[in-house]
Design an enzyme around this catalytic site. Structure first.
Site, PDB file in Angstrom:
ATOM      1  N   HIS A 144      12.238  26.269  10.824  1.00  0.00           N
ATOM      2  CA  HIS A 144      12.531  27.551  11.467  1.00  0.00           C
ATOM      3  C   HIS A 144      11.380  27.956  12.380  1.00  0.00           C
ATOM      4  CE1 HIS A 144      15.979  28.722   8.798  1.00  0.00           C
ATOM      5  NE2 HIS A 144      16.292  29.395   9.876  1.00  0.00           N
ATOM      6  N   GLU A 186      15.839  22.985  12.938  1.00  0.00           N
ATOM      7  CA  GLU A 186      16.740  23.257  11.827  1.00  0.00           C
ATOM      8  C   GLU A 186      18.188  23.412  12.283  1.00  0.00           C
ATOM      9  OE1 GLU A 186      18.020  26.668  11.389  1.00  0.00           O
ATOM     10  OE2 GLU A 186      17.148  27.153  13.316  1.00  0.00           O
TER      11      GLU A 186
END
Length: 364
Positions: free
Chosen positions: A336, A12
């Site tokens: 994440h 990310e």
């Protein structure tokens, strides 16, 4: 000692890589260098909330940091030993307090008895709200240390000014062992993370909150009522409180949590919790009823998934999984989560198996 090199554009490409690296560096005492910090963000480089975490670690330990400046794309961190009484932290903006804690909480859990406060944003976008953190994230960490989390004042965007106080009493001290490996072997006796199956839905609880200037419009009550209305057919008791507090900026939000029993039981187990959570922040122009409705719909989606771990909690639990082992099952595997896994393995070696199709993450 070899310096671990991390690429901040991985996955990310946000601040999560740095936060997790700081945590594991303080635990393992392995230095690291990170490049391309937050490269995938519209404003790349270090921001105030990241620097606040680095500053807290440097001021409260013998750690050293190179490149700790606003906008910096590179940082080198050399972990040291914790000092005496901890100095409090003021992020200085509405930077997220809960994101700050991702860098410092885990190593402090195994260092010493301590207390400190953090000033910043408690309920701001792109982070876990304080209520959700307290009621749906910390219960899993309390298996490994006694943690008292006190929300003193809420801080909304843009001024922040919220205050949280924490007290930590370790169950096991890293300093009692001659190596990190010896510590880890003993610490794992505290138990693994088990969130692959869930039992019965026991209760739904929540907190709807707003700044004091919105009390006349009953914003908190309207958010709570709308959420409770949507959740009334969940098949369990639903209780959502409403509260107001003085704050430096106008704001509101709601957090709701579903409490499940372990498989084969009919009662919620505080020592082996299963909690699914959802939260939504208020926005200018968005009716309070819409805020409550959205929070309830997000939770209903998690309930219908059949999983024992919601997607956002799964991200938060990777450091615990890396240390203590176990298995979780979430509706989806986020970027994440993958970033957290990559950082954990950079410090600890190969630990994880991920089945994206089934949403399962296993730690050895």
């Amino acid at each position: 000692m070899e310096v671990i090199t991390l690429d901040g554009s991985l996955g990310e490409g946000g601040g999560q890589i740095l936060r997790t690296a700081l945590s594991f560096s303080m635990l393992t005492k392995k230095p690291f260098r990170i490049v391309n910090i937050r490269k995938n963000r519209t404003e790349p480089g270090l921001k105030a909330q990241h620097l606040a975490a680095v500053d807290f670690l440097v001021k409260n330990s013998s750690s050293k940091a190179i490149g700790a400046e606003i906008g910096s794309s590179e940082l080198s961190f050399f972990p040291g030993e914790w000092k005496g009484i901890l100095r409090n932290s003021d992020i200085g903006t509405a930077g997220s307090i809960t994101l700050f804690l991702q860098s410092v909480l885990l190593p402090l859990m195994f260092s010493k008895k301590c207390s400190f406060s953090v000033t910043g944003g408690t309920d701001v976008a792109w982070s876990v709200p304080a209520s959700t953190f307290s009621e749906a994230v910390l219960p899993f960490f309390r298996k490994y240390a006694k943690i008292d989390f006190r929300l003193i004042k809420r801080g909304y965007y843009p001024k922040g000014g919220g205050v949280v106080e924490l007290s930590i009493l370790p169950k096991i001290l890293l300093s009692d062992f001659s190596s990190f490996e010896e510590f880890l072997e003993e610490a794992r006796k505290l138990g693994r993370i088990k969130l692959s199956e869930r039992g019965l839905l026991v209760a739904i609880r929540g907190e709807s909150h707003a700044s004091a200037d919105l009390q006349g419009k009953k914003v908190a009550e309207r958010q709570a009522s709308a959420a409770a209305l949507e959740l009334k057919d969940a098949g369990c008791h639903v209780e959502i409180s409403s509260s107001y507090s003085p704050s430096e900026s106008t704001g509101s939000g709601i957090s709701v949590y579903a409490l499940y029993s372990q498989p084969g039981s009919s009662e919620f187990d505080v020592n082996q919790p299963i909690i699914l959570a959802s939260d939504v922040l208020g926005e200018r122009g968005k009716p309070a009823e819409r805020v409550g409705f959205q929070a309830s719909q997000k939770l209903i989606s998690e309930l219908s998934s059949g999983c024992a771990c919601d997607s956002l909690l799964a991200d938060q639990l990777i450091p615990l999984l890396a240390l203590f082992g176990g298995e979780i099952r979430a509706e989806r595997i986020s970027e994440h989560l993958k970033s957290n896994v990559a950082v954990a393995e950079a410090f600890l070696g190969k630990h994880f198996e991920i089945d994206e199709k089934e949403g399962i993450v296993r730690a050895l």
